[in-house]
Design an enzyme around this catalytic site. Structure first.
Site, PDB file in Angstrom:
ATOM      1  N   ASP A  45       6.235  -1.595  -3.163  1.00  0.00           N
ATOM      2  CA  ASP A  45       6.192  -2.858  -2.444  1.00  0.00           C
ATOM      3  C   ASP A  45       5.105  -3.742  -3.052  1.00  0.00           C
ATOM      4  O   ASP A  45       3.917  -3.556  -2.788  1.00  0.00           O
ATOM      5  CB  ASP A  45       5.898  -2.608  -0.954  1.00  0.00           C
ATOM      6  CG  ASP A  45       5.921  -3.898  -0.165  1.00  0.00           C
ATOM      7  OD1 ASP A  45       7.030  -4.396   0.106  1.00  0.00           O
ATOM      8  OD2 ASP A  45       4.838  -4.426   0.147  1.00  0.00           O
ATOM      9  N   TYR A  50      -0.740  -9.887  -4.591  1.00  0.00           N
ATOM     10  CA  TYR A  50      -1.557  -8.681  -4.827  1.00  0.00           C
ATOM     11  C   TYR A  50      -2.194  -8.709  -6.219  1.00  0.00           C
ATOM     12  O   TYR A  50      -3.092  -7.917  -6.509  1.00  0.00           O
ATOM     13  CB  TYR A  50      -0.742  -7.399  -4.623  1.00  0.00           C
ATOM     14  CG  TYR A  50      -0.078  -7.297  -3.252  1.00  0.00           C
ATOM     15  CD1 TYR A  50      -0.552  -8.045  -2.177  1.00  0.00           C
ATOM     16  CD2 TYR A  50       1.024  -6.467  -3.031  1.00  0.00           C
ATOM     17  CE1 TYR A  50       0.057  -7.982  -0.930  1.00  0.00           C
ATOM     18  CE2 TYR A  50       1.636  -6.398  -1.781  1.00  0.00           C
ATOM     19  CZ  TYR A  50       1.146  -7.162  -0.736  1.00  0.00           C
ATOM     20  OH  TYR A  50       1.738  -7.096   0.499  1.00  0.00           O
ATOM     21  N   LYS A  79       7.536 -10.326  -3.473  1.00  0.00           N
ATOM     22  CA  LYS A  79       7.500 -11.349  -2.407  1.00  0.00           C
ATOM     23  C   LYS A  79       7.232 -12.736  -2.969  1.00  0.00           C
ATOM     24  O   LYS A  79       6.490 -12.882  -3.951  1.00  0.00           O
ATOM     25  CB  LYS A  79       6.407 -11.004  -1.385  1.00  0.00           C
ATOM     26  CG  LYS A  79       6.503  -9.585  -0.852  1.00  0.00           C
ATOM     27  CD  LYS A  79       5.580  -9.320   0.319  1.00  0.00           C
ATOM     28  CE  LYS A  79       5.589  -7.851   0.692  1.00  0.00           C
ATOM     29  NZ  LYS A  79       4.713  -7.026  -0.138  1.00  0.00           N
ATOM     30  N   HIS A 112       7.081 -14.019   1.903  1.00  0.00           N
ATOM     31  CA  HIS A 112       5.885 -13.269   2.326  1.00  0.00           C
ATOM     32  C   HIS A 112       5.373 -13.715   3.700  1.00  0.00           C
ATOM     33  O   HIS A 112       5.131 -12.899   4.576  1.00  0.00           O
ATOM     34  CB  HIS A 112       4.798 -13.446   1.255  1.00  0.00           C
ATOM     35  CG  HIS A 112       3.761 -12.368   1.260  1.00  0.00           C
ATOM     36  ND1 HIS A 112       3.075 -11.969   0.133  1.00  0.00           N
ATOM     37  CD2 HIS A 112       3.271 -11.601   2.254  1.00  0.00           C
ATOM     38  CE1 HIS A 112       2.230 -10.997   0.442  1.00  0.00           C
ATOM     39  NE2 HIS A 112       2.330 -10.761   1.727  1.00  0.00           N
TER      40      HIS A 112
END
Ligand SMILES: NC(=O)c1ccc[n+]([C@@H]2O[C@H](COP(=O)([O-])OP(=O)(O)OC[C@H]3O[C@@H](n4cnc5c(N)ncnc54)[C@H](OP(=O)(O)O)[C@@H]3O)[C@@H](O)[C@H]2O)c1
Length: 322
Positions: A45, A50, A79, A112
């Protein structure tokens, strides 16, 4: 070790237990992903936000090259960040994220957060984060409706850039609104979910509409204490809670495994992250024992409707859940 699969509305099957990439450091990310694949994880994921999609892709590429796994056996999730909600920005950023991962499709691509922020080009700053300026002081909203963004996500699925699309951090109201205009239903809804935030009615709504729910932050305060959120420090850790420790003792499992089993037995997918090999293995082995109905009820009764992952709790002035 492997994970059971959940059926998605697009026809794909998604591993019920996956590996989350938030806070996985760039320098160790490729090795962590490689070792997770070796351990048996098949779902990763990720997200633009990130900041480690390149390194995660390197881990995947090495695992494929070494013959540990084939691309089609993996389930790669990414996302769409808030500042790419303008419909014309969805495909270009999706293609950049695919290039970062080194793959030619995602298995699932999700919105997101349900908020449009002003576009920031990847050349200016990447990942862009919440603030419009480098000094992290100013929020500037975008002008795109969630409907227009979702339509661009549908177009991306039709082009084969992603096999499925979904949403994250949507409330029941937003989901109901989405269902009025979606021509492709979201395959999944990703939400914060733990015994302090149980959300039975939102889960029911998703189930009625054949939307699989993925729970994140399954250990409640733990990942926010980890992330240095002041509010989380005042909340008792679920790992130390009497109800959880006594159930764990009875089943001869760790408290983390009980928390993940509670979620998976409620039908959710989970995506815990760990930097330790031992905990990584432990987190995948959470579907081979069963809690009783009464134990599930006891855990659900810890509900406080307490959400950690709201922008305001991070000092970001966006009242997304207010
Ligand atoms: N859609 C969204 O807005 C959103 C928001 C947040 C997260 N997510 C996704 O969800 C994933 C998971 O969420 P998260 O990072 O909040 O929480 P998490 O991965 O469930 O929890 C991580 C924390 O728990 C610890 N931990 C992991 N396994 C453990 C075990 N078996 N025993 C004890 N401690 C353990 C980790 O420490 P160690 O690493 O030291 O083990 C870390 O402190 C993220 O990686 C991300 O992919 C999505």
């Amino acid at each position: 070790m492997s994970s059971p699969l959940l059926q998605l509305s697009n026809g794909s099957k998604m591993p019920q237990v996956g590996f989350g990439l938030w806070k996985v450091p760039n320098e160790s990310c490729a090795d962590i992903v490689y070792n997770a694949i070796k351990t048996g994880y098949r779902l990763f994921d990720g997200a633009c936000d990130y900041g480690n999609e390149v390194e995660a892709g390197q881990g995947v590429a090495r695992a494929i090259k070494d013959g540990l796994v084939k691309r089609e056996e993996l389930f790669i999730v990414s996302k769409l960040w808030n500042s790419f909600h303008d419909p014309e920005q969805v495909e270009p950023i999706l293609k950049k994220q695919l290039a970062d991962w080194g793959v030619d499709y995602f298995d699932l691509y999700i919105i997101h957060f349900p908020v449009s922020l002003k576009y920031i080009s990847p050349e200016t700053r990447y990942p862009p984060g919440w603030f419009v300026d480098d000094a992290s002081t100013k929020i500037e909203y975008g002008k795109s409706s969630l409907e227009s963004t979702y339509k661009a996500m549908e177009a991306a699925q039709k082009k084969g850039l992603t096999k499925a699309i979904g949403v994250s951090n949507y409330t029941g109201a937003l989901l109901l609104d989405l269902l009025t205009y979606a021509t492709i239903k979201p395959a999944t809804l990703q939400i914060e979910h733990h015994p302090y935030l149980v959300q039975p009615k939102l889960l029911e709504l998703a189930k009625e509409n054949d939307i699989v729910v993925t729970g994140y932050s399954s250990f409640g305060p733990q990942s926010f204490v980890d992330g240095d959120m002041a509010m989380a420090k005042d909340i008792p850790l679920l790992f130390d809670h009497d109800v959880i420790t006594s159930i764990a003792k009875k089943h001869n499992k760790t408290t983390a495994q009980v928390l993940l089993r509670w979620a998976t037995q409620r039908g959710l997918a989970v995506i815990p992250k760990s930097s330790s090999q031992q905990r990584l293995e432990q987190n995948l082995a959470v579907t081979n024992f069963d809690l009783s109905d009464d134990e599930i009820k006891q855990i659900s009764s810890l509900d406080k409707n307490l959400r950690f992952n709201a922008p305001l709790n991070w000092g970001i002035p966006i009242p997304l859940f207010s």
